[in-house]
Design a protein around this motif. Structure first.
Motif, PDB file in Angstrom:
ATOM      1  N   MET A   1       0.853  -1.176   0.000  1.00 50.61           N
ATOM      2  CA  MET A   1       0.000   0.000   0.000  1.00 50.61           C
ATOM      3  C   MET A   1       0.893   1.232   0.000  1.00 50.61           C
ATOM      4  SD  MET A   1      -3.293   0.606   2.432  1.00 50.61           S
ATOM      5  CE  MET A   1      -2.473  -0.304   3.714  1.00 50.61           C
ATOM      6  N   LYS A 105      -6.942  -3.504 -16.038  1.00 56.20           N
ATOM      7  CA  LYS A 105      -6.401  -3.349 -14.690  1.00 56.20           C
ATOM      8  C   LYS A 105      -7.177  -2.253 -13.962  1.00 56.20           C
ATOM      9  CE  LYS A 105      -1.687  -4.611 -16.139  1.00 56.20           C
ATOM     10  NZ  LYS A 105      -1.586  -5.901 -15.435  1.00 56.20           N
ATOM     11  N   TYR A 118      -6.830  -3.300   1.973  1.00 58.48           N
ATOM     12  CA  TYR A 118      -5.810  -3.532   0.943  1.00 58.48           C
ATOM     13  C   TYR A 118      -5.758  -5.006   0.558  1.00 58.48           C
ATOM     14  CZ  TYR A 118      -1.173  -4.069  -1.111  1.00 58.48           C
ATOM     15  OH  TYR A 118      -0.133  -4.397  -1.928  1.00 58.48           O
ATOM     16  N   ARG A 119      -5.776  -5.879   1.545  1.00 58.99           N
ATOM     17  CA  ARG A 119      -5.692  -7.320   1.256  1.00 58.99           C
ATOM     18  C   ARG A 119      -6.936  -7.804   0.515  1.00 58.99           C
ATOM     19  NH1 ARG A 119      -3.338  -9.091   7.220  1.00 58.99           N
ATOM     20  NH2 ARG A 119      -1.137  -8.576   6.793  1.00 58.99           N
ATOM     21  N   LEU A 121      -8.828  -5.999  -1.437  1.00 62.54           N
ATOM     22  CA  LEU A 121      -8.766  -5.475  -2.807  1.00 62.54           C
ATOM     23  C   LEU A 121      -7.823  -6.312  -3.662  1.00 62.54           C
ATOM     24  CD1 LEU A 121      -8.661  -1.621  -2.123  1.00 62.54           C
ATOM     25  CD2 LEU A 121     -10.591  -2.958  -2.991  1.00 62.54           C
ATOM     26  N   MET A 122      -6.659  -6.666  -3.111  1.00 64.41           N
ATOM     27  CA  MET A 122      -5.717  -7.489  -3.863  1.00 64.41           C
ATOM     28  C   MET A 122      -6.320  -8.856  -4.168  1.00 64.41           C
ATOM     29  SD  MET A 122      -3.144  -5.504  -4.362  1.00 64.41           S
ATOM     30  CE  MET A 122      -4.284  -4.118  -4.324  1.00 64.41           C
ATOM     31  N   ALA A 123      -7.069  -9.411  -3.199  1.00 62.05           N
ATOM     32  CA  ALA A 123      -7.682 -10.716  -3.414  1.00 62.05           C
ATOM     33  C   ALA A 123      -8.723 -10.670  -4.525  1.00 62.05           C
ATOM     34  CB  ALA A 123      -8.326 -11.199  -2.121  1.00 62.05           C
ATOM     35  N   ARG A 124      -9.303  -9.497  -4.749  1.00 56.11           N
ATOM     36  CA  ARG A 124     -10.308  -9.346  -5.795  1.00 56.11           C
ATOM     37  C   ARG A 124      -9.700  -8.919  -7.133  1.00 56.11           C
ATOM     38  NH1 ARG A 124     -12.959  -9.046  -1.151  1.00 56.11           N
ATOM     39  NH2 ARG A 124     -15.228  -9.421  -1.085  1.00 56.11           N
ATOM     40  N   VAL A 126      -7.611  -6.272  -7.751  1.00 50.61           N
ATOM     41  CA  VAL A 126      -7.204  -4.881  -7.939  1.00 50.61           C
ATOM     42  C   VAL A 126      -5.686  -4.830  -8.072  1.00 50.61           C
ATOM     43  CG1 VAL A 126      -7.090  -2.616  -6.819  1.00 50.61           C
ATOM     44  CG2 VAL A 126      -9.210  -3.933  -6.772  1.00 50.61           C
ATOM     45  N   SER A 127      -5.197  -4.059  -9.035  1.00 55.03           N
ATOM     46  CA  SER A 127      -3.763  -4.057  -9.344  1.00 55.03           C
ATOM     47  C   SER A 127      -2.939  -3.272  -8.338  1.00 55.03           C
ATOM     48  CB  SER A 127      -3.538  -3.497 -10.747  1.00 55.03           C
ATOM     49  OG  SER A 127      -4.180  -4.303 -11.715  1.00 55.03           O
ATOM     50  N   ASP A 128      -3.493  -2.186  -7.803  1.00 51.78           N
ATOM     51  CA  ASP A 128      -2.737  -1.379  -6.850  1.00 51.78           C
ATOM     52  C   ASP A 128      -3.697  -0.520  -6.048  1.00 51.78           C
ATOM     53  OD1 ASP A 128      -0.605  -0.359  -5.468  1.00 51.78           O
ATOM     54  OD2 ASP A 128       0.432   0.466  -7.215  1.00 51.78           O
ATOM     55  N   TYR A 129      -3.264  -0.141  -4.862  1.00 52.18           N
ATOM     56  CA  TYR A 129      -4.046   0.727  -3.977  1.00 52.18           C
ATOM     57  C   TYR A 129      -3.125   1.807  -3.439  1.00 52.18           C
ATOM     58  CZ  TYR A 129      -7.067   2.226  -0.128  1.00 52.18           C
ATOM     59  OH  TYR A 129      -7.848   2.967   0.728  1.00 52.18           O
TER      60      TYR A 129
END
Length: 422
Positions: A1, A105, A118-119, A121-124, A126-129
């Motif tokens: 993040m 992306k 954040y975790r 979003l990454m699991a779904r 999402v490329s970056d936060y």
């Protein structure tokens, strides 16, 4: 993040900032909730590393993004600013996922510094936060990283050298600086002679290559790394030359993007590229200067050079607002019986301190030119040879010259740079 930028002042951070790779020709659509974020995306779209990307800015945040693509195709990258709570944001993303095309992306700029979010979003996917507030280069860097493969060759650094007036010795400075970078700093380097009609790089390095840069520029359909490799003339173990045809058999009225493909290939092939840019103002010359990682202006201490230097500094500062300012090298200082502008006065007028001041030494430079040698080869112990070594260190960001342990490092360098770092 990633959070807000903690960069040190621009000049001190220029080495790191210059390592941001250019964003490829992709489509980007941003959905912003605040006017500040919309303005930041607009500014990022004008940043030189984003010049190839096609950027559109919308309002409405995550809700608008989820609604926009129900009937429309999605772009390469969707940037969403959201201040929504975790559950609400995840709901919008679920809706967006139902209509996203393969390969799209998604980057989120959020206002919550939440590791659980954040975790999720990454699991779904999402490329970056990014955590707001962010700066222009934070966004450009994040987008660039999304499209730079982890195993790709390191992005090379391009240094453009140009004279403020014809005959001020910019080519001599470029060649000697590149030679010093390759020899004293152990950095594989390529010199590109862009003075297609009257280039002197092949003469200065005593080379007679059968092919030239024209073979790449006038055959764009054949341009690839193998062709560029064949066109390079080897000057030393770590220095190669892409020479100019130096012929008047044809005209060189080129488009502004004529060299883009070539420069991209060189960036991926060698860690340092020095462009010997001729003193002319064409679309492609301007693009070469504004797109380079560093620009070195070479000037003699007279009024015409001062006027031109001031004009070029102003233009480059405006066109490269997120880069370090151009570097100034004063050349041919102290010519006998010639009235000169004092270096201090010259520097004050252009608001740049010289990176190096090179005195007028007709015999030394004349001998080197006639022999096809560099100053360090003609007289290694001369003060001017040391000046070029110091210039190489400062422009490349390397503090120390090569060490005796170079052989220990060479296997790692070979893995990074292949044959250019043998």
């Amino acid at each position: 993040m990633r959070g807000a930028s903690t960069d040190t002042p621009q000049e001190a951070a220029s080495e790191r900032l210059n390592q941001i790779a250019a964003v490829p020709r992709i489509s980007i659509q941003a959905f912003c909730e605040t006017a500040d974020m919309a303005a930041l995306v607009h500014e990022a779209a004008g940043e030189r590393r984003m010049s190839r990307a096609h950027v559109k800015v919308h309002t409405g945040g995550a809700a608008a993004a989820a609604e926009a693509y129900r009937e429309a195709p999605t772009p390469n990258l969707i940037v969403i600013e959201s201040s929504a709570e975790r559950s609400e944001l995840l709901g919008f993303l679920e809706s967006l996922a139902e209509c996203c095309d393969a390969g799209t992306k998604v980057m989120i700029v959020g206002h919550l510094n939440d590791i659980v979010l954040y975790r999720e979003l990454m699991a779904r996917g999402v490329s970056d936060y990014l955590v707001a507030p962010i700066q222009v280069l934070d966004l450009v860097r994040a987008i660039s990283h999304l499209y730079t493969h982890p195993t790709a060759a390191p992005v090379g650094r391009v240094i453009a050298v140009v004279g403020c007036k014809g005959g001020c010795g910019a080519s001599t400075v470029a060649h000697n600086m590149a030679w010093a970078i390759s020899r004293e700093l152990d950095v594989a380097t390529v010199i590109v002679d862009l003075d297609l009609a009257f280039g002197t790089a092949s003469l200065n390095f005593n080379q007679d290559p059968p092919q030239s840069i024209a073979d790449a520029i006038f055959a764009p359909d054949r341009l690839d790394s193998n062709l560029v490799d064949r066109l390079l003339s080897k000057c030393t173990d770590r220095l190669s030359l892409l020479s100019a045809p130096a012929s008047l058999d044809q005209l060189y009225d080129l488009q502004d993007t004529a060299f883009d493909g070539l420069f991209d290939i060189l960036r991926g092939s060698v860690p340092c590229v020095v462009l010997d840019v001729p003193h002319q103002w064409t679309a492609w010359a301007r693009r070469a200067l504004t797109a380079a990682d560093d620009v070195v202006l070479v000037a003699a201490p007279d009024l015409a050079n001062l006027r031109n230097a001031k004009n070029m500094v102003d233009l480059l500062r405006a066109a490269r607002s997120h880069d370090a300012p151009p570097r100034l090298v004063m050349n041919g200082v102290g010519m006998l019986k010639r009235p000169e502008i004092a270096v201090a006065d010259f520097a004050k007028a252009v608001e740049l301190q010289p990176l190096a001041t090179i005195p007028f030494e007709a015999k030394l430079f004349g001998t080197a030119a006639n022999n096809g040698q560099m100053i360090g080869e003609v007289e290694a112990g001369h003060k001017i040879a040391g000046t070029f070594v110091d210039l190489a260190r400062r422009i490349s960001g390397r503090i120390e010259a090569r060490k005796a342990k170079r052989k220990l490092l060479s296997p790692f360098m070979s893995k990074l740079y292949g044959k250019y770092a043998s």
